[in-house]
Design a protein around this motif. Structure first.
Motif, PDB file in Angstrom:
ATOM      1  N   VAL A 170     112.090 -75.363 -36.858  1.00 56.28           N
ATOM      2  CA  VAL A 170     112.554 -74.795 -35.594  1.00 56.28           C
ATOM      3  C   VAL A 170     111.321 -74.535 -34.735  1.00 56.28           C
ATOM      4  O   VAL A 170     110.457 -73.744 -35.108  1.00 56.28           O
ATOM      5  N   GLU A 171     111.248 -75.200 -33.591  1.00 57.85           N
ATOM      6  CA  GLU A 171     110.085 -75.108 -32.724  1.00 57.85           C
ATOM      7  C   GLU A 171     110.529 -74.845 -31.290  1.00 57.85           C
ATOM      8  O   GLU A 171     111.687 -75.089 -30.921  1.00 57.85           O
ATOM      9  N   VAL A 172     109.597 -74.351 -30.502  1.00 60.42           N
ATOM     10  CA  VAL A 172     109.812 -74.210 -29.057  1.00 60.42           C
ATOM     11  C   VAL A 172     108.874 -75.206 -28.390  1.00 60.42           C
ATOM     12  O   VAL A 172     107.652 -75.038 -28.418  1.00 60.42           O
ATOM     13  N   ILE A 173     109.451 -76.250 -27.809  1.00 59.02           N
ATOM     14  CA  ILE A 173     108.681 -77.344 -27.223  1.00 59.02           C
ATOM     15  C   ILE A 173     109.069 -77.474 -25.753  1.00 59.02           C
ATOM     16  O   ILE A 173     110.221 -77.748 -25.436  1.00 59.02           O
ATOM     17  N   GLY A 174     108.103 -77.241 -24.884  1.00 54.36           N
ATOM     18  CA  GLY A 174     108.412 -77.279 -23.462  1.00 54.36           C
ATOM     19  C   GLY A 174     109.430 -76.230 -23.074  1.00 54.36           C
ATOM     20  O   GLY A 174     110.218 -76.437 -22.149  1.00 54.36           O
ATOM     21  N   GLY A 175     109.421 -75.104 -23.795  1.00 52.14           N
ATOM     22  CA  GLY A 175     110.363 -74.027 -23.510  1.00 52.14           C
ATOM     23  C   GLY A 175     111.735 -74.223 -24.119  1.00 52.14           C
ATOM     24  O   GLY A 175     112.579 -73.328 -24.028  1.00 52.14           O
ATOM     25  N   LYS A 176     111.983 -75.368 -24.753  1.00 52.75           N
ATOM     26  CA  LYS A 176     113.283 -75.657 -25.356  1.00 52.75           C
ATOM     27  C   LYS A 176     113.236 -75.438 -26.868  1.00 52.75           C
ATOM     28  O   LYS A 176     112.208 -75.680 -27.502  1.00 52.75           O
ATOM     29  N   VAL A 177     114.337 -74.983 -27.421  1.00 53.53           N
ATOM     30  CA  VAL A 177     114.434 -74.792 -28.860  1.00 53.53           C
ATOM     31  C   VAL A 177     114.839 -76.121 -29.495  1.00 53.53           C
ATOM     32  O   VAL A 177     115.919 -76.656 -29.221  1.00 53.53           O
ATOM     33  N   VAL A 178     113.946 -76.654 -30.323  1.00 52.01           N
ATOM     34  CA  VAL A 178     114.144 -77.961 -30.946  1.00 52.01           C
ATOM     35  C   VAL A 178     114.218 -77.777 -32.455  1.00 52.01           C
ATOM     36  O   VAL A 178     113.324 -77.182 -33.060  1.00 52.01           O
ATOM     37  N   VAL A 179     115.279 -78.291 -33.055  1.00 52.31           N
ATOM     38  CA  VAL A 179     115.475 -78.195 -34.494  1.00 52.31           C
ATOM     39  C   VAL A 179     115.391 -79.599 -35.077  1.00 52.31           C
ATOM     40  O   VAL A 179     116.172 -80.479 -34.718  1.00 52.31           O
ATOM     41  N   SER A 180     114.426 -79.805 -35.975  1.00 50.53           N
ATOM     42  CA  SER A 180     114.228 -81.112 -36.587  1.00 50.53           C
ATOM     43  C   SER A 180     114.571 -81.049 -38.064  1.00 50.53           C
ATOM     44  O   SER A 180     114.281 -80.054 -38.733  1.00 50.53           O
ATOM     45  N   PRO A 181     115.184 -82.110 -38.613  1.00 49.84           N
ATOM     46  CA  PRO A 181     115.511 -82.113 -40.038  1.00 49.84           C
ATOM     47  C   PRO A 181     114.242 -82.162 -40.881  1.00 49.84           C
ATOM     48  O   PRO A 181     113.171 -82.539 -40.387  1.00 49.84           O
ATOM     49  N   PRO A 182     114.331 -81.768 -42.139  1.00 51.27           N
ATOM     50  CA  PRO A 182     113.155 -81.852 -43.014  1.00 51.27           C
ATOM     51  C   PRO A 182     112.632 -83.283 -43.063  1.00 51.27           C
ATOM     52  O   PRO A 182     113.427 -84.227 -43.145  1.00 51.27           O
ATOM     53  N   PRO A 183     111.326 -83.488 -42.988  1.00 54.57           N
ATOM     54  CA  PRO A 183     110.791 -84.850 -43.027  1.00 54.57           C
ATOM     55  C   PRO A 183     111.007 -85.490 -44.384  1.00 54.57           C
ATOM     56  O   PRO A 183     111.061 -84.807 -45.413  1.00 54.57           O
ATOM     57  N   GLY A 184     111.112 -86.832 -44.395  1.00 58.11           N
ATOM     58  CA  GLY A 184     111.337 -87.566 -45.630  1.00 58.11           C
ATOM     59  C   GLY A 184     110.041 -87.929 -46.332  1.00 58.11           C
ATOM     60  O   GLY A 184     108.933 -87.696 -45.831  1.00 58.11           O
ATOM     61  N   PHE A 185     110.195 -88.534 -47.504  1.00 55.96           N
ATOM     62  CA  PHE A 185     109.034 -88.864 -48.332  1.00 55.96           C
ATOM     63  C   PHE A 185     108.065 -89.832 -47.639  1.00 55.96           C
ATOM     64  O   PHE A 185     106.840 -89.609 -47.701  1.00 55.96           O
ATOM     65  N   PRO A 186     108.527 -90.915 -46.987  1.00 54.84           N
ATOM     66  CA  PRO A 186     107.568 -91.818 -46.327  1.00 54.84           C
ATOM     67  C   PRO A 186     106.699 -91.097 -45.290  1.00 54.84           C
ATOM     68  O   PRO A 186     105.508 -91.381 -45.165  1.00 54.84           O
ATOM     69  N   HIS A 187     107.295 -90.185 -44.553  1.00 54.83           N
ATOM     70  CA  HIS A 187     106.545 -89.367 -43.593  1.00 54.83           C
ATOM     71  C   HIS A 187     105.505 -88.516 -44.321  1.00 54.83           C
ATOM     72  O   HIS A 187     104.325 -88.480 -43.955  1.00 54.83           O
ATOM     73  N   ASN A 188     105.931 -87.849 -45.385  1.00 56.25           N
ATOM     74  CA  ASN A 188     105.056 -86.909 -46.071  1.00 56.25           C
ATOM     75  C   ASN A 188     103.923 -87.590 -46.830  1.00 56.25           C
ATOM     76  O   ASN A 188     102.855 -86.995 -47.022  1.00 56.25           O
ATOM     77  N   THR A 189     104.138 -88.830 -47.275  1.00 56.93           N
ATOM     78  CA  THR A 189     103.049 -89.530 -47.957  1.00 56.93           C
ATOM     79  C   THR A 189     101.889 -89.801 -47.011  1.00 56.93           C
ATOM     80  O   THR A 189     100.718 -89.764 -47.425  1.00 56.93           O
ATOM     81  N   ILE A 190     102.176 -90.059 -45.747  1.00 56.35           N
ATOM     82  CA  ILE A 190     101.103 -90.279 -44.770  1.00 56.35           C
ATOM     83  C   ILE A 190     100.339 -88.980 -44.534  1.00 56.35           C
ATOM     84  O   ILE A 190      99.103 -88.963 -44.497  1.00 56.35           O
ATOM     85  N   VAL A 191     101.069 -87.895 -44.366  1.00 58.04           N
ATOM     86  CA  VAL A 191     100.404 -86.595 -44.232  1.00 58.04           C
ATOM     87  C   VAL A 191      99.539 -86.333 -45.463  1.00 58.04           C
ATOM     88  O   VAL A 191      98.397 -85.860 -45.358  1.00 58.04           O
ATOM     89  N   GLY A 192     100.060 -86.669 -46.637  1.00 60.08           N
ATOM     90  CA  GLY A 192      99.309 -86.474 -47.865  1.00 60.08           C
ATOM     91  C   GLY A 192      98.044 -87.301 -47.925  1.00 60.08           C
ATOM     92  O   GLY A 192      97.002 -86.834 -48.416  1.00 60.08           O
ATOM     93  N   ASP A 193      98.095 -88.542 -47.438  1.00 61.88           N
ATOM     94  CA  ASP A 193      96.901 -89.387 -47.420  1.00 61.88           C
ATOM     95  C   ASP A 193      95.801 -88.782 -46.548  1.00 61.88           C
ATOM     96  O   ASP A 193      94.615 -88.825 -46.897  1.00 61.88           O
ATOM     97  N   ILE A 194      96.201 -88.248 -45.403  1.00 58.91           N
ATOM     98  CA  ILE A 194      95.223 -87.633 -44.498  1.00 58.91           C
ATOM     99  C   ILE A 194      94.627 -86.384 -45.148  1.00 58.91           C
ATOM    100  O   ILE A 194      93.408 -86.157 -45.113  1.00 58.91           O
ATOM    101  N   ASN A 195      95.491 -85.589 -45.745  1.00 59.69           N
ATOM    102  CA  ASN A 195      95.012 -84.384 -46.431  1.00 59.69           C
ATOM    103  C   ASN A 195      94.067 -84.749 -47.571  1.00 59.69           C
ATOM    104  O   ASN A 195      93.028 -84.100 -47.774  1.00 59.69           O
ATOM    105  N   TYR A 196      94.414 -85.797 -48.316  1.00 60.51           N
ATOM    106  CA  TYR A 196      93.584 -86.235 -49.439  1.00 60.51           C
ATOM    107  C   TYR A 196      92.198 -86.654 -48.960  1.00 60.51           C
ATOM    108  O   TYR A 196      91.185 -86.332 -49.599  1.00 60.51           O
ATOM    109  N   ALA A 197      92.134 -87.367 -47.840  1.00 57.42           N
ATOM    110  CA  ALA A 197      90.839 -87.789 -47.300  1.00 57.42           C
ATOM    111  C   ALA A 197      89.980 -86.584 -46.935  1.00 57.42           C
ATOM    112  O   ALA A 197      88.760 -86.589 -47.145  1.00 57.42           O
ATOM    113  N   LEU A 198      90.608 -85.557 -46.403  1.00 58.70           N
ATOM    114  CA  LEU A 198      89.864 -84.350 -46.047  1.00 58.70           C
ATOM    115  C   LEU A 198      89.410 -83.590 -47.294  1.00 58.70           C
ATOM    116  O   LEU A 198      88.301 -83.042 -47.329  1.00 58.70           O
TER     117      LEU A 198
END
Length: 217
Positions: free
Chosen positions: A37-65
């Motif tokens: 649940v975020e406020v983006i441009g003053g609007k309340v935006v609700v996004s579904p939980p991200p899926g595994f393909p999305h999270n693996t990319i985040v994980g790769d970036i985190n791993y590099a750091l």
């Protein structure tokens, strides 16, 4: 992705941003567990939980750091995923996919027990697009937009790494040199999926994107 209507917002007991800062906005939003649940441009935006393909990319970036922290003497960067960022001067509240924070700042925030971070504490943010909400992360096509790309620039986040999983794009784009009055980044560098990303100083790390794939067309 769901955006609350003006009527739904009018029923809230306070502004969406004030409720978000206090951690109360989720109580007024009917959303599945794990949703963002975020406020983006003053609007309340609700996004579904991200899926595994999305999270693996985040994980790769985190791993590099993490590798940088282990292998590079003097590497002082820490990461955070899932904490909100309060854009005080903008009036928005985001939940970035990943934030990169200088170690002393990270430890000070931890010891202070803060619930959310503020832009002055963050050096780099990462967003990985999903099909339903990619337009909130990308550089707007209009003259003056009001999304995360603009918000991060207005908040003067030094670096914004956008990983766009659209089959029409399939690129990682590093935005830098934020212009606060314009709400825009003045410089960008892009890499196609499969090419190694090099984050410049003050990070000086490479990110392997060999396994990165667009979402299904």
């Amino acid at each position: 992705m769901k955006v609350l209507t003006e009527e739904e917002v009018s029923l809230l007991p306070d502004t969406p941003y004030n409720l978000w800062v206090r951690g109360d906005l989720d109580d007024y939003v009917d959303a599945p567990e794990g949703s963002r649940v975020e406020v983006i441009g003053g609007k309340v935006v609700v996004s579904p939980p991200p899926g595994f393909p999305h999270n693996t990319i985040v994980g790769d970036i985190n791993y590099a750091l993490i590798r940088g922290h282990v292998l590079q003497p003097g590497f002082t960067w820490r990461t955070d995923s899932g904490t909100g960022m309060s854009l005080v001067g903008v009036g928005d509240g985001y939940v970035p996919d990943l934030m990169v924070i200088e170690q002393d700042v990270y430890l000070a925030a931890r010891r202070a027990g803060v619930r959310t971070l503020v832009p002055d504490q963050v050096e780099l943010v990462v967003e990985v697009t999903s099909r339903s909400n990619a337009k909130n992360d990308r550089q707007p096509t209009g003259k003056r937009g009001s999304n995360k790309w603009n918000g991060y620039a207005r908040a003067e986040i030094p670096y914004y790494l956008l990983v766009d999983r659209s089959p029409k794009v399939a690129q990682a784009i590093l935005y830098s040199i934020p212009d606060q009055p314009l709400g825009a980044y003045l410089h960008q560098e892009a890499w196609d999926f499969g090419d190694p990303i090099h984050l410049p100083e003050p990070f000086n790390i490479d990110i392997d994107t060999t396994e990165w794939k667009p979402w299904d067309a």
